[in-house]
Design an enzyme around this catalytic site. Structure first.
Site, short mmCIF file in Angstrom:
data_model
loop_
_atom_site.label_atom_id
_atom_site.label_comp_id
_atom_site.label_asym_id
_atom_site.label_seq_id
_atom_site.Cartn_x
_atom_site.Cartn_y
_atom_site.Cartn_z
N LYS B 23 -15.65 38.63 34.02
CA LYS B 23 -16.81 38.28 33.59
C LYS B 23 -17.04 37.01 33.08
CE LYS B 23 -18.13 41.83 30.91
NZ LYS B 23 -19.11 42.86 31.42
N ARG B 93 -17.94 41.03 24.37
CA ARG B 93 -17.88 41.93 25.55
C ARG B 93 -16.07 41.50 25.94
NH1 ARG B 93 -22.41 42.55 29.47
NH2 ARG B 93 -24.34 42.52 27.83
N GLY B 102 -11.82 52.46 30.21
CA GLY B 102 -11.10 52.67 28.88
C GLY B 102 -10.88 51.30 28.19
N MET B 104 -12.75 48.38 25.70
CA MET B 104 -14.04 48.15 24.98
C MET B 104 -15.15 47.87 25.66
SD MET B 104 -14.53 46.39 21.76
CE MET B 104 -16.08 45.23 22.09
N ARG B 337 -20.81 39.55 39.95
CA ARG B 337 -19.47 40.09 40.38
C ARG B 337 -19.51 40.58 41.64
NH1 ARG B 337 -18.65 45.45 36.37
NH2 ARG B 337 -20.62 46.43 37.23
N HIS B 459 -5.76 65.03 38.30
CA HIS B 459 -4.79 65.74 38.96
C HIS B 459 -5.56 66.25 40.06
CE1 HIS B 459 -2.79 69.57 40.15
NE2 HIS B 459 -1.79 68.62 39.97
N SER B 785 12.40 54.94 67.75
CA SER B 785 11.25 55.50 67.16
C SER B 785 11.54 56.02 65.67
CB SER B 785 10.51 56.59 68.18
OG SER B 785 9.14 56.90 67.40
N CYS B 853 6.86 56.71 64.46
CA CYS B 853 5.98 57.80 64.99
C CYS B 853 5.72 58.92 63.96
CB CYS B 853 6.30 58.34 66.28
SG CYS B 853 7.87 59.26 66.31
N TYR B 873 5.51 48.42 67.33
CA TYR B 873 4.32 49.24 67.20
C TYR B 873 4.27 50.25 65.97
CZ TYR B 873 6.86 53.11 69.35
OH TYR B 873 7.70 54.12 69.59
#
Lengths: 900, 900
Positions: B23, B93, B102, B104, B337, B459, B785, B853, B873
């Site tokens: 900010k 701020r 979370g 201030m 921003r 969760h 692989s 793979c 790859y």
């Protein structure tokens, strides 16, 4: 400079085994020591290799050198090769660096033909002797050199024997033998398409080529593959003047050991057969006399021989295995080599030779194999009971001692039955003509294995040694017929008790008591191990779950307990119900209540261990197996419920119905708990520290029990060193979490008792990721203990339970793997992980204590590796400790030898 | 030199985010660009760190610098802090480097007290406005700075509102607001034990301390832990002159994006509320107008604002998210921003900005996240059907878009039911107040998850993202009540159909059709990926078992097939009976007969694949899973037999009995075969090349099918490159044995057809031991692989099936593991093995083709790692290919950036 391909015995010595082979070097050494060796020479192993390198042609110059050497032999013997008047006869024998079954054996009497045989008859004044030698030579030459099937010769001979009264070889007259010779030659020509070579030089050339050829014969190649002997060693060829032990009463032949190969006693041990050739001893036609008999029959020869044996043993500083022949009152030495011996003899000879100042303590330690020590501590038959069995005629025969140990059990004749009965807890011995991979499931459940066919590298032998079970193989005198076998007149039917001794190869009818060995009674072994202890750097600890095991371990020399499996205590009958209540608890409070009941029990277990191990460290592993192992099996419960439902259907009264329904409900509740805990791959599931993280009360109780026990016994004056081991750590955060939970509990107990004990917190290294990140893990571990069983399972992606019977032993058999990696540590893969873990662990924590508690801790090769990577200790089951002490010393001495 | 703790906006710039926070850096940049920013200054993040380092004391000099900066602000505004005549008011701020929930929030109107409020009233000629500002300030200060519970202030305010007619804030008179202020101050004194601070400097000091304090607040710490943001970044504090949007009709406040954040269209997008403060917009009391409305109401301000937005976007070369306020006809910029955007918008903006020459193609590629590309290719609701649903009022509300994807299903309210119905094949959405580890078994079986509580790191959100399932979390407007939930007036009962869109957070009643995305229609995405292809070094292949999958993969840009699982073909309905016959065959001949039937079928499968992949390599893995997977389950059979036995009991006729008994016998035979194949840990059992070694006919048939198919399509003119992959190799001898068996078969087929194809033989690296001994294995492998699924299972010793629900997700949740290692490659352990394998493999065979793979082939971080260790790859499921193309390019560009 051109290579020298041929050495007269006088040009060689015992250190030229690489070039001259074992037999050639031995003959040369004896010759140069002035012992009576028949003149001869050796064609080198290099010649053999050059033969293969040039497309099976003798290298340039070899044949000329052979002829020159032959000339020298003719000069010394005064005889001439192919001379009808005074013919030189020779034997041709292969002789690689190490003795090797499957190689060409011996061709005797080479040099005989229609002319020389007559000369020999005249010289010996014994026509029968000469033609007997001739017919033997033709058959041997045909069979061994030209690959004609032996029975074809036997048939001809048998036909002639049939015409005699006695039906024995010895009943054949000279004339008959002449006819045999003619028939043998005709057979030879039919089979080979060429007449039998009358030219002795041609005979010699073919015989040498055959020896070279046998080096790449299938059996020899298989044998070398099995024992990891390089294929480019080559074989030497020994050409030795023939001497005859069958020239009358003043002739004979024998073998002897300089010490008793069974007991190790310092006494000449051997057999002697008058008027015989070595062949006759092997064929078993006449029974030899003990060697001592020679002292009666030919005292001067005996004196001379004893003196030679003593000289040779001193010279070689090792017990010798000798062959000799007496020809018309003259002693000839034909072979000397290191003698094979039993485990017991190996230990006694090594220890005795130190006392005799023949060898050093280091040499004594290096001369006994770890496996021999292990064998001395295997259960064995009670001597008295075995004597009784022999006395009562229970000995059925003797096969090959293919895998040591002794066992009694019911004879069963197929693997399925062996498995079924074995799983019911019955002791069975699996009896098979031979075994194949299809039999492994039965071998796994049998107490021992007995086969009619097959040698030391047969499937049965390899698998049995792999499983550590006694095996007698190749007991050819048995006749297996469906579900029974006969040994002479005795018939053993399925279910009849038999006993086998895998260390001796003996097979008995009926049971024989087995006894556990006692180290205290093995005086020489104790002496040897005491010397080993002086040399080794690696400590030897033991895995023990109970005080009684710890006591045995300590008696066998354990310097600590490397693994106590706490869950084994949980399985005991009086505890299991509490453990089950703990697992099935629906609330934390109920779980804690069960744990509170377990606490004093565990504490008691640990107190016992600590007392026994006074002064030594004890590593205790926190709970490891999946919890469902403590509950009834899923299928077992399903079957119970199905049965109850049947009963419910048949219930007659309301009360009965209600009762059944209640039982069904109760079992179904349990089933649903068990079902919730089922895992597709329990080995990789919820176990080890994962359990400790999800149910922290369990390890918390265990750590409290450990430290309360430690404080209690410390208060009694015991010197206690508890080490808490957290299992199955794969990520440092698991260890960190557990240690941060548990160490404060330990500290609190000690603070309450106002005690400060010497303790450690550490972890198993058994998950590959733990080894790979050992630097991180060492930040929270004061010790590492390699759990090489699981580490091997995970590094290979092989579940031992599933794989061993299904494909792993087959892999070993087919040489896809050099060894069973659960027995001999896989250095290339698992060992690489261990080496990384040691380096990474020490980089973080230089004083990190690192050991191994997997089964490999008792294996010779694995111990050597543990020594090499700088572990502090190996920990094995108690009876493996003495062998480990020896192996550790050998590893240290091997290193010193290399350093010199 | 003493550190500088405070920067005026004019002293900073956009590159000082580390020091001034996001900010502060934005405000400084705007100030220096000459934009109208209210005067102010920033206290640095270093000051915050110094505050913690010295035990929560302001560092020396910071307060003095703050006062000096304040003086400068006073000079520029002409106002004085605490001056009753012309008071300066400020907002305080927090502003860390990255925005962080979370932390201030904001304290507005700081500087008001009983004196200055009167001055404000006089200045604005609006007493009500002044006291409204004052009561807001006291409540905000009390709540945010002093931690007094917010509802306590609300209760007081509500009591006054109750006394008015309209019951709204706006109905409160100036006098009532004076009483509210008095009551608020009394509350403050009761709660804090000190009077409300009248001194503006004391207010400022406390507010700055509170911002610093919030950096270590629990929620902020949890958030940083979750997103792995270091805790030592610190937060800056911004002190900005207050401007008021609620000063009448010529005032207002708004937010805007420089482009539409939903679609990416280049059009100003935002909202505006006249005569209001930002707070009011958030509180949702009044509905804001679209930003275009501003053009009508204040055309000059709108023109000015549009110009500023364009300047800022050009300046930052990025879409901006702006806050502004108009105070009495003057525009003030409060924040700029980078704007958040949808996946679709992210792609369009990046591509458009290249066309506008704002950014380079490289930057465009770096600006879109792999996950966004993946999201664009997830199944989504059919647009038309979703519009219909909205039209018909089925939208129930919107929660947090916690995990992308769309799903319809029956609402269920507990995990057990979800599991049961899910396993029956029913589509269900699990609806829970919030989820816990106890719910995971249900989440595993649900199509989607909906929760009432919890944020992006709850969760439910973590697990759903982990499982790749759609999740809407924190839908607080729902009320879950037992087995139903209400959304407004609508009641959804268990079993009712609902639909959720995890990308938008929308929740609907009833089903909505989902559609598979089409890359062809995503023009911008195709453009972006084309650029990505220019930059990446890593190839992107796909795992595909059928021609149809290969076709999709190719359309999505796959450059080869990295994994074809041949056994998937075996599971198809028409083939399974043949496969079962093959497995149960009792003779080799019977087995071969079944294999002969399978041969043409497999050949047909491969022909289809090769045709689709014309010109590109196709890796075909030989049979891998344990054979019992192709047979009925053990318990299933047990139950069948039990049922048949019941039926047998009830059989009435002899014919019926005979028939039942025959059925029982047949099932029992099958059961015994299945029993023989059962394994304790099938993952580590008889599978992969172990099968191929025990049953060589199976891979022999497969290799024949592969090469016959290849020759067939080659004859059609297809350019075919078959690669045969041998699975589960742990020891080089396994690979050697299989290759020596199989390559001759391939050569024979080609010789018969007179063709020479370009082919390879290689192996999976999925067993830790294979990685550890890759130098040996590379002697017989032309390609590697990485099968990172199994490699992760074995390196961790974790069975994914067992662990994920039982403890693994809990480990992730509790941060015992940073990520689910089955999604994000574990670099420390598994990655170490891969790195070793690459180095060892290349040391033996420099041109070894190495790829991956496993599922990780589609994960951003894992792809980056694969790039770093030099793989050729990555191979992922077809819909993962576009994301992989982008990730591969980002990895390459990231490296270039680092190299510069």
């Amino acid at each position: 400079m051109a290579k020298k391909w041929v050495y007269l015995f006088s040009e060689g010595n015992k250190d030229m085994r690489d070039l001259l082979g074992g037999k050639g070097a031995g003959l040369a050494e004896m010759e140069n020591a002035g012992l009576p060796v028949p003149p001869g020479f050796t064609i080198t192993t290099e010649a053999c290799n050059a033969y293969y390198a040039s497309g099976k042609r003798f290298p340039d110059g070899m044949w000329d050198e052979t002829l020159a050497a032959l000339k020298e032999v003719e000069r010394r013997t005064g005889k001439q090769f192919g001379d009808p008047g005074n013919p030189l006869l020779v034997s041709v024998r292969s002789g690689a660096k190490m003795s090797m079954p499957g190689m060409m054996d011996t061709v005797l009497n080479l040099g005989l033909n229609d002319q020389t045989v007559a000369g020999l008859a005249k010289l010996t004044n014994n026509e029968r002797f000469a033609y007997d030698a001739y017919r033997r030579f033709i058959a041997m030459f045909g069979r061994i050199v030209m690959d004609i099937e032996g029975p074809k010769f036997d048939q001809i001979l048998d036909a002639y024997k049939e015409r005699t009264v006695g039906k024995q070889d010895t009943d054949l007259t000279a004339d008959m033998l002449k006819q045999v010779v003619a028939d043998f030659k005709a057979l030879y020509e039919r089979e080979i398409g060429q007449p039998f070579p009358e030219d002795p030089y041609e005979q010699l050339r073919l015989a040498i080529g055959a020896v070279f050829g046998s080096w790449m014969g299938k059996r020899a190649v298989d044998y070398r593959n099995y024992y990891k002997i390089p294929h480019d060693l080559g074989t030497a060829v020994n050409i030795v003047t023939m001497v005859f032990g069958n020239m009358g009463g003043d002739s004979g032949t024998g073998v002897a050991f300089t010490r008793d190969p069974n007991t190790g006693e310092k006494t000449l041990y051997g057999e002697y057969l008058a008027n015989a050739q070595g062949e006759d001893v092997v064929a078993g036609i006449r029974t030899p006399e003990p060697i001592a008999q020679l002292a009666q029959e030919m005292p001067e020869i005996y004196r001379q021989f004893v003196e030679i044996t003593q000289r040779l043993e001193k010279h070689y500083r090792e017990m010798q295995d000798l062959e000799f022949t007496v020809e018309r009152g003259k002693l000839w030495m034909l072979q000397t080599r290191t003698g094979k011996r039993t485990a017991k003899a190996a230990v006694k000879i090594a220890v005795d030779m130190v006392a005799e100042e023949l060898i050093s303590k280091q040499e004594a330690v290096l001369r006994v194999e770890t496996g021999q020590v292990y064998q001395l501590l295997l259960p064995r038959f009670d001597e008295k009971d075995k004597e009784r069995a022999v006395r009562e005629g229970q000995l059925l025969g003797t096969g090959l001692n293919a895998s040591p140990g002794a066992a009694s059990g019911a004879a069963v004749f197929d693997a399925d039955t062996a498995q079924a009965l074995g799983q019911e807890g019955k002791a069975v011995i699996l009896v098979r003509p031979e075994t194949s991979p299809d039999d492994v499931h039965g071998m796994l459940e049998a107490k021992g294995i007995l086969t009619q066919h097959g040698g030391a590298t047969s499937h049965a032998a390899v698998v049995a040694r792999g499983l550590g079970k006694p095996c007698v193989a190749g007991a050819e005198q048995l006749r297996i017929d469906g579900r029974q076998f006969t040994a002479g007149a005795v018939v053993i039917r399925e279910g009849d008790m038999i006993s086998i001794d895998g260390a001796t190869g003996e097979i008995f009818r009926g049971p024989i008591k087995t006894v556990a060995p006692e180290l205290g009674r093995e005086v020489e072994l104790q002496q040897l191990l005491a010397w080993a202890d002086e040399f080794r750097r690696l400590q030897c600890w033991a895995n023990a779950d109970y005080p009684r095991d710890a006591k045995v371990a300590r008696e066998l020399g354990a310097q600590g307990i490397g693994l106590t499996r706490t869950e084994h205590m949980f399985f005991e009958e009086d505890r299991l119900p509490i453990v089950q209540r703990m697992i099935l608890a629906e609330t934390d409070a109920a779980r804690q209540a069960a744990l509170d009941e377990l606490l004093p029990i565990q504490r008691g277990d640990f107190e016992g261990l600590f007392r026994v191990m006074d002064g030594l460290p004890v590593i205790i592993r926190l709970i490891d197996p999946p919890l469902h192992e403590f509950l009834p099996g899923y299928e077992e419960l399903q079957e119970e419920i199905a049965a109850l439902k049947f009963e419910l259907r048949d219930a007659k009264t309301l009360a009965e119905m209600t009762q059944k329904m209640e039982q069904i409900r109760e079992r179904e509740r349990l089933l649903s708990s068990v079902a919730a805990m089922r895992e597709a791959n329990p080995m990789l599931g919820l176990r080890g520290c994962r359990l400790g993280i999800l149910f922290p009360q369990i390890p918390a109780m265990q750590v409290r029990a450990i430290f309360e026990a430690a404080c209690n016994v410390a208060a009694e004056g015991v010197d206690v060193h508890p080490e808490v081991m957290i299992p199955l750590v794969g990520h440092v955060s698991e260890l960190k979490r557990q240690r941060e939970l548990l160490e404060p509990i330990a500290k609190k107990v000690m603070a309450q008792r106002h005690m400060q004990l010497d303790y450690k917190f550490g972890t198993m290294i058994e998950v590959p990721r733990a080894a790979l990140t050992a630097d991180e893990i060492a930040e929270y571990a004061q010790f590492f203990s390699f759990g090489t069983n699981d580490l091997t399972q995970m590094a290979f992606g092989i579940s031992r339970d599933d794989a061993e019977g299904k494909f792993l032993l087959r892999y070993v058999e087919e040489k896809l793997l050099p060894d069973n990696p659960f027995q001999v540590l896989d250095r290339g893969g698992v060992g690489k992980l261990m080496r990384m873990a040691v380096e990474l662990g020490h980089s973080t924590r230089p004083d990190l204590e690192i050991g191994i508690c997997g089964e490999h801790g008792g294996d010779h090769s694995s111990i050597q590796f543990c020594h090499q990577i700088g572990l502090k200790y190996v920990s094995a089951s108690p009876y493996r400790v003495p062998g480990a002490r020896l192996a550790a010393a050998q590893a240290a001495l091997g290193e010193t030898t290399r350093d010199r």
